[in-house]
Design a protein around this motif. Sequence first.
Motif, PDB file in Angstrom:
ATOM      1  N   ALA A  30      -8.845  51.243  83.576  1.00 30.93           N
ATOM      2  CA  ALA A  30      -8.155  52.470  83.984  1.00 30.93           C
ATOM      3  C   ALA A  30      -7.993  52.518  85.507  1.00 30.93           C
ATOM      4  N   ARG A  31      -9.033  52.131  86.233  1.00 26.43           N
ATOM      5  CA  ARG A  31      -8.962  52.119  87.704  1.00 26.43           C
ATOM      6  C   ARG A  31      -7.935  51.097  88.182  1.00 26.43           C
ATOM      7  N   ILE A  32      -7.913  49.936  87.556  1.00 29.51           N
ATOM      8  CA  ILE A  32      -6.935  48.904  87.919  1.00 29.51           C
ATOM      9  C   ILE A  32      -5.526  49.422  87.685  1.00 29.51           C
ATOM     10  N   HIS A  33      -5.316  50.099  86.557  1.00 30.63           N
ATOM     11  CA  HIS A  33      -3.998  50.666  86.259  1.00 30.63           C
ATOM     12  C   HIS A  33      -3.602  51.699  87.318  1.00 30.63           C
ATOM     13  N   GLN A  34      -4.562  52.529  87.714  1.00 28.45           N
ATOM     14  CA  GLN A  34      -4.303  53.540  88.741  1.00 28.45           C
ATOM     15  C   GLN A  34      -3.940  52.866  90.066  1.00 28.45           C
ATOM     16  N   LEU A  35      -4.685  51.834  90.451  1.00 25.96           N
ATOM     17  CA  LEU A  35      -4.411  51.138  91.706  1.00 25.96           C
ATOM     18  C   LEU A  35      -3.077  50.391  91.658  1.00 25.96           C
ATOM     19  N   GLU A  36      -2.737  49.825  90.505  1.00 31.38           N
ATOM     20  CA  GLU A  36      -1.441  49.155  90.371  1.00 31.38           C
ATOM     21  C   GLU A  36      -0.302  50.150  90.547  1.00 31.38           C
ATOM     22  N   ASN A  37      -0.436  51.334  89.958  1.00 34.95           N
ATOM     23  CA  ASN A  37       0.594  52.364  90.114  1.00 34.95           C
ATOM     24  C   ASN A  37       0.738  52.783  91.569  1.00 34.95           C
ATOM     25  N   LYS A  38      -0.395  52.972  92.254  1.00 34.02           N
ATOM     26  CA  LYS A  38      -0.365  53.366  93.664  1.00 34.02           C
ATOM     27  C   LYS A  38       0.294  52.282  94.507  1.00 34.02           C
ATOM     28  N   LEU A  39      -0.078  51.022  94.262  1.00 36.93           N
ATOM     29  CA  LEU A  39       0.507  49.909  95.007  1.00 36.93           C
ATOM     30  C   LEU A  39       2.004  49.822  94.752  1.00 36.93           C
ATOM     31  N   SER A  40       2.399  49.988  93.509  1.00 40.99           N
ATOM     32  CA  SER A  40       3.813  49.946  93.166  1.00 40.99           C
ATOM     33  C   SER A  40       4.581  51.055  93.887  1.00 40.99           C
ATOM     34  N   GLU A  41       3.993  52.230  93.922  1.00 38.57           N
ATOM     35  CA  GLU A  41       4.624  53.368  94.603  1.00 38.57           C
ATOM     36  C   GLU A  41       4.779  53.093  96.099  1.00 38.57           C
ATOM     37  N   LEU A  42       3.718  52.594  96.731  1.00 33.21           N
ATOM     38  CA  LEU A  42       3.774  52.319  98.168  1.00 33.21           C
ATOM     39  C   LEU A  42       4.763  51.208  98.488  1.00 33.21           C
ATOM     40  N   LEU A  43       4.773  50.155  97.683  1.00 29.25           N
ATOM     41  CA  LEU A  43       5.726  49.064  97.913  1.00 29.25           C
ATOM     42  C   LEU A  43       7.156  49.541  97.705  1.00 29.25           C
ATOM     43  N   GLY A  44       7.355  50.421  96.724  1.00 27.65           N
ATOM     44  CA  GLY A  44       8.688  50.976  96.493  1.00 27.65           C
ATOM     45  C   GLY A  44       9.164  51.809  97.671  1.00 27.65           C
ATOM     46  N   GLU A  45       8.281  52.643  98.211  1.00 32.18           N
ATOM     47  CA  GLU A  45       8.643  53.458  99.380  1.00 32.18           C
ATOM     48  C   GLU A  45       8.962  52.567 100.579  1.00 32.18           C
ATOM     49  N   GLN A  46       8.152  51.540 100.780  1.00 30.32           N
ATOM     50  CA  GLN A  46       8.372  50.632 101.907  1.00 30.32           C
ATOM     51  C   GLN A  46       9.722  49.923 101.765  1.00 30.32           C
ATOM     52  N   ALA A  47      10.023  49.438 100.582  1.00 32.06           N
ATOM     53  CA  ALA A  47      11.306  48.759 100.354  1.00 32.06           C
ATOM     54  C   ALA A  47      12.463  49.739 100.543  1.00 32.06           C
ATOM     55  N   TRP A  48      12.281  50.980 100.118  1.00 34.29           N
ATOM     56  CA  TRP A  48      13.316  52.002 100.252  1.00 34.29           C
ATOM     57  C   TRP A  48      13.612  52.268 101.724  1.00 34.29           C
ATOM     58  N   ARG A  49      12.547  52.393 102.530  1.00 34.50           N
ATOM     59  CA  ARG A  49      12.730  52.636 103.962  1.00 34.50           C
ATOM     60  C   ARG A  49      13.368  51.438 104.651  1.00 34.50           C
ATOM     61  N   GLN A  50      12.917  50.233 104.327  1.00 31.85           N
ATOM     62  CA  GLN A  50      13.421  49.032 104.982  1.00 31.85           C
ATOM     63  C   GLN A  50      14.874  48.758 104.621  1.00 31.85           C
ATOM     64  N   SER A  51      15.313  49.200 103.465  1.00 32.02           N
ATOM     65  CA  SER A  51      16.696  48.974 103.059  1.00 32.02           C
ATOM     66  C   SER A  51      17.656  49.918 103.780  1.00 32.02           C
ATOM     67  N   GLY A  52      17.119  50.944 104.408  1.00 35.32           N
ATOM     68  CA  GLY A  52      17.971  51.905 105.103  1.00 35.32           C
ATOM     69  C   GLY A  52      18.427  53.034 104.204  1.00 35.32           C
TER      70      GLY A  52
END
Length: 180
Positions: free
Chosen positions: A99-121
Amino acid sequence: MTTTPMTQGRRADSARRRQRVQKALNDASKNGTEVSVSAIARSAGVDRTFLYRHRDLLAQVHAAASEPPGSPDAAPQVSRASLQADLANAQSRSVRQAARIHQLENKLSELLGEQAWRQSGLGAPDDIEQLKRRITALEQQAVDLTRQLDERQQELDAARAANRELITRLNTAPRPREAP
């Protein structure tokens, strides 16, 4: 009911075999050797079918087989119940970790998505508040420039009106004659 010598002999033989099975079970438990139907039958010198015909002996063999093997020099003995408790705890810990791994994967996915969104302009800039202040300043500047444009337009209209009036006066005024 009368017993014949043959029946008495069979009962005595069965009792001796039972004693050998009991001794083999006790020895196997004490020495930490293998406890199974075949091993106990072999150690007691009886056939396996003897154990299967005597359900109480078979139950004792199965009970001894379910206990972890013990050795005379080993310190603490573990029981089947303690091993099952350890297994249940390990499974519970595994579920919590999953469950903790799933939670951390979701958080990582969210952060990477935000970073990619910002970098794409395409994403929102980092400092929204600064952009809001800039927008307010530009809107105020646009209002000021519009006001200045209106003032200049009024001045231009007044200058044009004065110019038309002067041209009209010049055109209607008598012209001096030129000297010959």
